[in-house]
Each structure stands twice: as structure tokens, then as C-alpha cells.
Write a protein that holds these residues in place. Structure first.
Motif, mmCIF file in Angstrom:
data_model
loop_
_atom_site.group_PDB
_atom_site.id
_atom_site.type_symbol
_atom_site.label_atom_id
_atom_site.label_comp_id
_atom_site.label_asym_id
_atom_site.label_seq_id
_atom_site.Cartn_x
_atom_site.Cartn_y
_atom_site.Cartn_z
ATOM 1 N N HIS A 105 34.587 -49.655 -48.530
ATOM 2 C CA HIS A 105 35.405 -48.666 -48.946
ATOM 3 C C HIS A 105 35.229 -47.164 -48.048
ATOM 4 N N ARG A 106 36.303 -46.552 -47.699
ATOM 5 C CA ARG A 106 36.119 -45.485 -46.957
ATOM 6 C C ARG A 106 36.702 -44.393 -47.827
ATOM 7 N N LEU A 107 35.963 -43.248 -47.546
ATOM 8 C CA LEU A 107 36.592 -41.949 -48.208
ATOM 9 C C LEU A 107 37.244 -41.110 -47.302
ATOM 10 N N ARG A 108 38.438 -40.398 -47.964
ATOM 11 C CA ARG A 108 39.107 -39.388 -47.155
ATOM 12 C C ARG A 108 38.534 -38.073 -47.107
ATOM 13 N N ALA A 109 38.316 -37.547 -45.892
ATOM 14 C CA ALA A 109 37.517 -36.271 -45.408
ATOM 15 C C ALA A 109 38.298 -35.459 -44.512
ATOM 16 N N ILE A 110 37.973 -34.324 -44.522
ATOM 17 C CA ILE A 110 38.520 -33.363 -43.641
ATOM 18 C C ILE A 110 37.453 -32.161 -42.980
ATOM 19 N N VAL A 111 37.447 -31.954 -41.902
ATOM 20 C CA VAL A 111 36.694 -30.862 -41.366
ATOM 21 C C VAL A 111 37.298 -29.679 -41.434
ATOM 22 N N LEU A 112 36.473 -28.739 -41.786
ATOM 23 C CA LEU A 112 36.989 -27.298 -41.486
ATOM 24 C C LEU A 112 36.266 -26.496 -40.843
ATOM 25 N N GLN A 113 36.750 -25.897 -39.916
ATOM 26 C CA GLN A 113 35.800 -25.207 -38.912
ATOM 27 C C GLN A 113 36.606 -23.507 -39.067
ATOM 28 N N PRO A 114 35.431 -22.732 -38.315
ATOM 29 C CA PRO A 114 35.953 -21.313 -38.632
ATOM 30 C C PRO A 114 37.241 -21.289 -38.106
ATOM 31 N N GLU A 121 35.901 -39.387 -33.840
ATOM 32 C CA GLU A 121 35.069 -40.852 -33.729
ATOM 33 C C GLU A 121 33.944 -40.445 -34.826
ATOM 34 N N ILE A 122 33.226 -39.347 -34.672
ATOM 35 C CA ILE A 122 32.058 -39.299 -35.799
ATOM 36 C C ILE A 122 32.437 -39.710 -37.101
ATOM 37 N N LEU A 123 33.486 -38.936 -37.555
ATOM 38 C CA LEU A 123 34.009 -39.331 -39.051
ATOM 39 C C LEU A 123 33.896 -40.988 -39.003
ATOM 40 N N ASN A 124 34.774 -41.403 -38.285
ATOM 41 C CA ASN A 124 35.063 -42.909 -38.433
ATOM 42 C C ASN A 124 33.818 -43.755 -38.196
ATOM 43 N N ALA A 125 32.776 -43.378 -37.615
ATOM 44 C CA ALA A 125 31.576 -43.963 -37.357
ATOM 45 C C ALA A 125 30.892 -43.752 -38.715
ATOM 46 N N ALA A 126 31.200 -42.756 -39.380
ATOM 47 C CA ALA A 126 30.281 -42.543 -40.758
ATOM 48 C C ALA A 126 30.940 -43.362 -41.948
ATOM 49 N N GLY A 127 32.325 -43.943 -41.582
ATOM 50 C CA GLY A 127 33.063 -44.515 -42.580
ATOM 51 C C GLY A 127 33.892 -43.754 -43.479
ATOM 52 N N LEU A 128 34.528 -42.631 -42.683
ATOM 53 C CA LEU A 128 35.406 -41.520 -43.418
ATOM 54 C C LEU A 128 36.785 -41.731 -42.667
ATOM 55 N N ASP A 129 37.939 -41.703 -43.439
ATOM 56 C CA ASP A 129 38.972 -41.337 -42.999
ATOM 57 C C ASP A 129 39.189 -39.992 -42.756
ATOM 58 N N ASN A 130 39.963 -39.602 -41.511
ATOM 59 C CA ASN A 130 40.150 -38.132 -40.986
ATOM 60 C C ASN A 130 41.462 -37.841 -41.652
ATOM 61 N N ILE A 131 41.773 -37.097 -42.554
ATOM 62 C CA ILE A 131 42.853 -36.647 -42.883
ATOM 63 C C ILE A 131 43.631 -35.994 -41.920
ATOM 64 N N ALA A 132 42.992 -35.052 -41.359
ATOM 65 C CA ALA A 132 43.632 -34.174 -40.093
ATOM 66 C C ALA A 132 44.277 -35.367 -39.039
ATOM 67 N N ALA A 133 43.604 -36.338 -38.909
ATOM 68 C CA ALA A 133 44.283 -37.216 -37.955
ATOM 69 C C ALA A 133 45.548 -38.055 -38.749
ATOM 70 N N SER A 134 45.647 -37.918 -39.901
ATOM 71 C CA SER A 134 46.901 -38.640 -40.501
ATOM 72 C C SER A 134 47.894 -37.523 -40.720
#
Length: 283
Positions: free
Chosen positions: A165-174, A187-200
Motif C-alpha cells: 500500500h502506497r501513501l500519497r505524499a508531497i515535497v515542499l521546498q523553500p 525517484e526517491i519518493l517512489n523507492a520509499a513507497g510513496l506516490d508523488n502528488i506533484a507528479a500527478s
């Protein structure tokens, strides 16, 4: 007949010896005075080359808040990206980033000093290729292969314990930037088992995103790209916005130090591992 065979053996032996000698002459000697002008090339050089072969790295690499090899960097000289400093070090190889110290790099190329520029990897495959390129450049192919094998082993270990099961995640930078497709962070997020919301959302590489989008995007994990104990700045104010604190009540907040994924190297596996563990706890 015996005389013919003896002469033939002599000719073959001479050819082998000549080939060996030619190979030895054509083989380039390892650079013995390497200068690095970029934080990320610093890290690769410090990981792959002996300290006695490094003339200097950038002063930034001695700061443990931003660099992964700070202790090793204290054992070698430092530079501030100035051409005068580099020339005084009498290097036989200069490595630099494709987007930093542009004036210095241009000047050094005019002097005839060997200069190699390295880009920014956007995937694990490009990261492996860059490590192999640096290792070959400085004559440390075995160390490069060992480093790549270590990366692959850690990725495999993380993948083995990653839940389906993958969680939905987003990265917020400065400055409110998020990271989407076509990036190493994705790729880091995908490898950690996360779906990158920004990509979607169709964000390619880096793009600004509103806090409202973060709040309403259905994220289960918000990853803050921050530097612990870093100096205050307007760019990082958004990471401490009151809305971020409120979001922490309904989703998982993860503070990920910038140094873990600023440069493409073994430390990105620390980022993958940290995120994978946080995702496991959130589930």
C-alpha cells in the motif's frame, strides 16, 4: 621446423611485450592533485579518491548542515571557487558542476588545465552513471563499482520491506516549490513507497505550488525539505507557516535534511530509508 617454431614464438612474445608496453604508455596516470569546485563533485571525490590526491574541495563541504562528507573535507584543503586559488594549487584535474563557478571554469579551460564538468542526475540510473564516470576519471574504477553495488544493495533491502500500500505524499521546498516528474526526488519518493502528488498534478521537475493545494491535495505525508539549525531566511518562512502546523494534525509531517538529497550519491539512500520508515509508521 623447430627453428621456425622458435622464431614464431619469439615473434609472438615480442608482439605481446610490445602491446603491453604500448598499453602502459597509453594508459593515463591517475591525477594526483584534484581540485573540486562544486559541493556534489566534492562528495564524489571525497568518497572515491585518497586524501593525499585531493588538493582542495569547496569550503561548503566542511559544513555538516549542508554536506555529507564534512569530516573527510576537514582533512584536505578548501577553495572558494576562485581561479587564483585553483591555479595556486597546481592541479592536474579540476572537476566542477555544470551550473556553478562558471567564470572560474571558463578561465581554467583557457589555461589548458584538464576540467571536467558534471551535470545534475535526474534518476538512480544517471546517478550510477555519474559515479562510474567520476571513478574512471580519477582512476578508481574498483571503488566506483563498490559504491554502486552498495547503493543497489540498500535499494533492494528497502524494496524488500516496503508495504504494497502506497501513501500519497508531497515535497515542499523553500519558496513554495514542489518536485514532480523527471527528478531524482521523484525517484526517491517512489523507492520509499510513496506516490508523488506533484507528479500527478503535472509538475515537471520543479514548480511552485500554493499552500491551499497542499492542504486540499489529499496528501497523507508532507515532506519538508529543510536544514536543521539553518539560518533564517524568507525562502524558508513558508516551511514554518501556521497552516503547516495545522496540517500536522491530520497527516504525517517529515522533516528531511537538504543534505540527504541535494547531491546524487549514497546519501540519497538515507533519504529513501528515512521516508520508507516514516511511511511504515504512518500506516
Amino acid at each position: 621446423m623447430r627453428l621456425f617454431r622458435a622464431r614464431r614464438s619469439t615473434i609472438v612474445l615480442a608482439a605481446v611485450l610490445a602491446g603491453t608496453a604500448a598499453g602502459a604508455l597509453s594508459a593515463k596516470p591517475k591525477p594526483e592533485r584534484i581540485v573540486s569546485l562544486n559541493l556534489c563533485t566534492d562528495e564524489l571525490v571525497l568518497r572515491l579518491a585518497g586524501r593525499d590526491r585531493i588538493a582542495s574541495v569547496t569550503w561548503l563541504s566542511r559544513d555538516p548542515r549542508n554536506a555529507n562528507m564534512a569530516q573527510a573535507a576537514r582533512a584536505v584543503g578548501v577553495n572558494h571557487g576562485l581561479a587564483e586559488e585553483v591555479l595556486a594549487a597546481k592541479p592536474d584535474l579540476v572537476v566542477a558542476g555544470a551550473y556553478t563557478t562558471r567564470t572560474t571554469v571558463a578561465l581554467l579551460k583557457r589555461t589548458g588545465i584538464p576540467v571536467r564538468e558534471f551535470g545534475v542526475p535526474r534518476s538512480f540510473a544517471e546517478m550510477r552513471a555519474q559515479i562510474a564516470e567520476m571513478a574512471a576519471l580519477i582512476g578508481e574504477e574498483a571503488r566506483g563499482a563498490a559504491l554502486i553495488a552498495e547503493i543497489d544493495a540498500r535499494l533492494a533491502a528497502i524494496a524488500a520491506r516496503r508495504p504494497a500500500h502506497r501513501l500519497r505524499a508531497i515535497v515542499l521546498q523553500p519558496n513554495g516549490f514542489a518536485v514532480g516528474r523527471g527528478s531524482l526526488v521523484d525517484e526517491i519518493l517512489n523507492a520509499a513507497g510513496l506516490d508523488n502528488i506533484a507528479a500527478s498534478l503535472g509538475i515537471e521537475s520543479y514548480g511552485r505550488i500554493a499552500l491551499e493545494t497542499v492542504a486540499l491535495g489529499g496528501a497523507q505525508m508532507l515532506i519538508l525539505n529543510d536544514t536543521p539549525d539553518g539560518p533564517p531566511s524568507l525562502a524558508t518562512e513558508i516551511l514554518h507557516h501556521p497552516l503547516i502546523r495545522k496540517l500536522g494534525a491530520r497527516l504525517t509531517l517529515v522533516a528531511l535534511p537538504s543534505r540527504l538529497w541535494t547531491c546524487a550519491g549514497p546519501s540519497v539512500l538515507d533519504a529513501v530509508d528515512l521516508l520508507a520508515r516514516a511511511a511504515g509508521e504512518a500506516r
